[in-house]
Design an enzyme around this catalytic site. Structure first.
Site, short mmCIF file in Angstrom:
data_model
loop_
_atom_site.label_atom_id
_atom_site.label_comp_id
_atom_site.label_asym_id
_atom_site.label_seq_id
_atom_site.Cartn_x
_atom_site.Cartn_y
_atom_site.Cartn_z
N CYS A 35 -3.37 10.54 1.29
CA CYS A 35 -2.45 9.34 0.83
C CYS A 35 -1.18 9.74 0.06
O CYS A 35 -0.04 9.39 0.88
CB CYS A 35 -3.24 8.32 -0.41
SG CYS A 35 -4.50 7.90 0.38
N LYS A 52 0.92 -1.24 -0.11
CA LYS A 52 0.04 -0.02 0.06
C LYS A 52 0.84 1.23 0.08
O LYS A 52 0.81 2.11 -0.86
CB LYS A 52 -0.91 -0.03 1.40
CG LYS A 52 -1.68 1.40 1.44
CD LYS A 52 -2.48 1.59 0.04
CE LYS A 52 -3.13 3.13 0.15
NZ LYS A 52 -4.10 3.49 1.14
N ASN A 83 1.29 4.24 -3.41
CA ASN A 83 1.29 5.60 -3.23
C ASN A 83 2.57 6.29 -3.40
O ASN A 83 2.72 7.67 -4.01
CB ASN A 83 0.78 6.15 -2.06
CG ASN A 83 -0.94 5.90 -1.90
OD1 ASN A 83 -1.48 5.82 -2.90
ND2 ASN A 83 -1.18 5.64 -0.73
#
Length: 403
Positions: free
Chosen positions: A252, A198, A202
């Site tokens: 993010c 994850k 980003n």
């Protein structure tokens, strides 16, 4: 029953999606006003398609409460800020949520953490909580969200998901839960791999945006059209340069890559410089305003208007907004007021904020397009006669300035 902890931009849509697909759900948030609003049938933020989803979830019996529930499945979706000095994750909200959950969780319960966390956070900060509470029967899972404001509902349906778990059995159990609504591929892996993927996703985007932003500065130095250069370069089959902009916002891309910088300071050099490049863009826009004013022989900053307060188009999300960063920088150095307007921000959040487009345009001579809301696209002709700095490359009028 699933108890979703944290009813913000990620937790609430997830709770609504589960409930509307036949899962018994209780949404929990510490903010009593949020709970009262949701119980009364009022959403706490705007989002395409969420109204219909909310109504369906209410018809299916979703409940909202400030209390953590006694159940066997929890999804924790709370903020994960970072320390501005060390760049390391500040996991206090996740730690607090897990601590409270352990007090009421049923035996062998599963706690799913959706919040984006740095690699190793569960091992270092969360798993010890289970030992301290004598709750090593509880299973931990990491299922990082992959949605973005403006298209949350569709992305919840169609985006691929990652489930990180200690055992394949637990991972498959949570996979079935998400598969109740998710049409994308759901991959089961170990927890730390899920944490890393994850953050890397980003970070990849942040580095690409930084390249585009740095390219804009290089082209500005030699008076070249960065958008034309990017257009031509992207005709190459293996090149895909993103668009430059006034900065990076949201929770993010503007935050998660710092986790890697904080945890691997001697290794994450490209990431560190990329984040610094993106963070410097609001100041770059401010200097562009000064240069344009000098070129036009204008000196009244109070006649400058910033269009857009949110971090992206057609949402009401202001987290890490480049406009707010620009205002902070400008007020710190000069203190002159800049006028601001955003159709999605109803409450007054900054000084000299307007709530009507025409009034905003009447009181300004220079318009800086910080966000490409549909509203401004539909009203471009109203900018005729204004000096326009378009940081989003959406304005087709002649004589418009760009980054």
């Amino acid at each position: 029953m699933v108890n979703v902890i944290g009813l913000g931009y990620i937790g609430l849509p997830t709770a609504l999606m589960l409930a509307s697909h036949g899962i018994r759900v209780v949404g929990t948030d510490y903010n009593e006003k949020v709970i009262e609003a949701l119980r009364s049938g009022h959403l706490t933020f705007k989002e395409k398609g969420i109204d219909r989803l909310f109504e369906k979830a209410r018809e299916c019996g979703i409940m909202f409460d400030i209390s953590y529930q006694n159940t066997d499945t929890y999804i924790i979706s709370v903020p994960t800020p970072y320390d501005k000095f060390s760049k390391k994750i500040d996991a206090k909200f996740v730690v607090s949520a897990v601590t409270e959950t352990l007090k009421v969780a049923k035996e062998n319960a599963i706690i799913v953490i959706e919040s984006t966390i740095s690699p190793g956070t569960i091992e270092k900060s969360i798993r010890p909580l289970l030992r301290q509470a004598g709750r090593e029967d509880v299973q931990l899972v990491h299922a990082p969200e992959r949605i973005i404001p403006g298209n949350m509902v569709e992305e919840l349906y169609h985006n691929n998901r990652t489930i990180g778990a200690d055992s394949m059995e637990t991972g498959e159990q949570i996979k079935r839960l998400y598969a109740s609504f998710c049409l994308g591929e759901i991959v089961v892996t170990d927890i730390q791999s899920a944490e890393m993927t994850k953050v890397v996703e980003n970070t990849y985007r942040a580095v690409n945006i930084a390249f585009a932003n740095e390219l804009a500065k290089i082209c500005r130095h030699d008076n070249l059209d960065v958008y034309e250069i990017i257009r031509i370069c992207n005709m190459h089959p293996r090149v895909n340069i993103l668009q430059p902009g006034p900065g990076v916002g949201g929770h993010c891309i503007s935050v998660d890559p710092w986790f890697l910088v904080g945890d691997y300071p001697s290794l994450a050099k490209v990431i560190d410089e990329s984040m610094k490049t993106n963070d410097a863009m609001p100041a770059f826009v401010l200097h562009r305003i000064y240069d344009i004013m000098k070129e036009k022989g204008m000196n009244d900053l109070s006649r400058v208007g910033l269009y857009g307060l949110t971090y992206k188009e057609n949402v009401d999300d202001m987290r890490e907004s480049p406009t707010l960063q620009l205002l902070e920088s400008q007020e710190k150095h000069l203190g002159y007021p800049l006028k601001v307007y955003d159709p999605f921000i109803i409450e007054n959040v900054v000084d000299h904020q307007y709530h009507d487009l025409d009034s905003f345009l009447n009181d300004t001579d220079i318009i800086v397009i910080m966000v490409g809301h549909d509203e401004i696209l539909h009203n471009i002709r109203k900018l005729v006669g204004k000096v326009v700095l378009d940081t989003r490359n959406i304005c087709c009028l002649e004589g418009v300035y760009h980054l």
